[in-house]
Motif scaffolding. Structure first.
Motif, short mmCIF file in Angstrom:
data_model
loop_
_atom_site.label_atom_id
_atom_site.label_comp_id
_atom_site.label_asym_id
_atom_site.label_seq_id
_atom_site.Cartn_x
_atom_site.Cartn_y
_atom_site.Cartn_z
N TYR A 109 0.85 -1.17 0.00
CA TYR A 109 0.00 0.00 0.00
C TYR A 109 0.89 1.22 0.00
O TYR A 109 1.82 1.32 0.80
N LEU A 122 -14.84 -6.01 -11.67
CA LEU A 122 -13.40 -5.82 -11.48
C LEU A 122 -12.79 -5.38 -12.81
O LEU A 122 -13.17 -5.89 -13.86
N LEU A 173 -9.12 7.86 -6.99
CA LEU A 173 -9.05 6.45 -6.59
C LEU A 173 -10.45 5.87 -6.48
O LEU A 173 -11.45 6.60 -6.50
N ALA A 174 -10.53 4.58 -6.33
CA ALA A 174 -11.81 3.87 -6.25
C ALA A 174 -12.69 4.40 -5.13
O ALA A 174 -13.92 4.36 -5.22
N HIS A 175 -12.08 4.94 -4.08
CA HIS A 175 -12.85 5.42 -2.93
C HIS A 175 -13.89 6.46 -3.34
O HIS A 175 -14.97 6.52 -2.76
N ALA A 191 -3.58 -7.75 -6.55
CA ALA A 191 -4.95 -7.32 -6.37
C ALA A 191 -4.87 -5.86 -5.95
O ALA A 191 -4.07 -5.51 -5.08
N TYR A 192 -5.62 -5.03 -6.60
CA TYR A 192 -5.68 -3.59 -6.31
C TYR A 192 -4.34 -2.88 -6.50
O TYR A 192 -3.88 -2.15 -5.63
N SER A 222 -3.68 -0.32 -8.14
CA SER A 222 -3.77 1.14 -8.23
C SER A 222 -3.50 1.83 -6.90
O SER A 222 -3.27 3.03 -6.87
N ILE A 223 -3.48 1.08 -5.80
CA ILE A 223 -3.14 1.70 -4.51
C ILE A 223 -1.64 1.67 -4.26
O ILE A 223 -1.16 2.22 -3.28
N THR A 274 -20.20 2.40 -9.66
CA THR A 274 -19.44 1.14 -9.66
C THR A 274 -20.26 0.00 -10.25
O THR A 274 -19.96 -1.17 -10.01
N ASP A 325 -8.56 -4.74 -10.11
CA ASP A 325 -8.84 -3.61 -9.24
C ASP A 325 -10.34 -3.39 -9.19
O ASP A 325 -11.08 -3.91 -10.02
N ASN A 326 -10.78 -2.62 -8.22
CA ASN A 326 -12.18 -2.23 -8.19
C ASN A 326 -12.55 -1.72 -9.57
O ASN A 326 -11.76 -1.03 -10.21
#
Length: 162
Positions: free
Chosen positions: A16, A145, A87-89, A39-40, A42-43, A129, A60-61
């Protein structure tokens, strides 16, 4: 050092932000030059864009390519034009607030009213999403995903699993 000494064909990475930056830097300085999967991803914080170009990929999400995701991105860019891609958040937070607002609209403001309205609201909601599907415990299942790759200094979506 032990991993790199084993000369793997690829690495599956976890991390992370700044943690991943340190791992990438150490691997690069030790001469590692194989693909990274995650996995993920992008973070992750990419420490050296040129070295990582074409090496990092994973899931990723996702689901942002739909109309809802495009609308959220456009609103974000209109407000913060000089910022990087969100970001996905941002997308998940938007959907959470919209589902909550729709549940309040449908059921009322008391927590029991919201809880009662949520399952029916979610059934018809398609947001930033994608479509939201809950299991019998109210947990999201089978979210979309995106398959992403790090190229040219940024992450690109190369596919989506719906």
């Amino acid at each position: 050092q032990a991993i790199i000494a084993a000369e793997p064909d690829a690495l599956v990475g976890v991390g992370y932000g700044d943690d991943s930056r340190t791992v990438f830097k150490n691997a690069r300085e030790l001469g590692f030059d194989a693909p990274w999967y995650a996995a993920y991803p992008s973070i992750f914080a990419v420490e050296n864009e040129e070295w990582m170009d074409g090496k990092l990929s994973g899931v990723d999400n996702g689901g942002y390519a739909n109309d809802g995701g495009a609308a959220v991105l456009a609103a974000y860019k209109a407000k913060w034009p000089d910022e990087d891609e969100p970001l996905a958040h941002i997308y998940y937070g938007y959907d959470a607030m919209m589902v909550l607002a729709k549940a309040i609209e449908a059921g009322g403001v008391e927590s029991a009213e919201i809880a009662e309205a949520l399952p029916s609201v979610v059934q018809s909601y398609v947001g930033a999403t994608g479509k939201i599907v809950w299991d019998d415990r109210g947990q999201r299942i089978d979210p979309p995903l995106d398959i992403i790759e790090y190229k040219g200094g940024k992450f690109e979506t190369v596919g989506t699993i719906e």
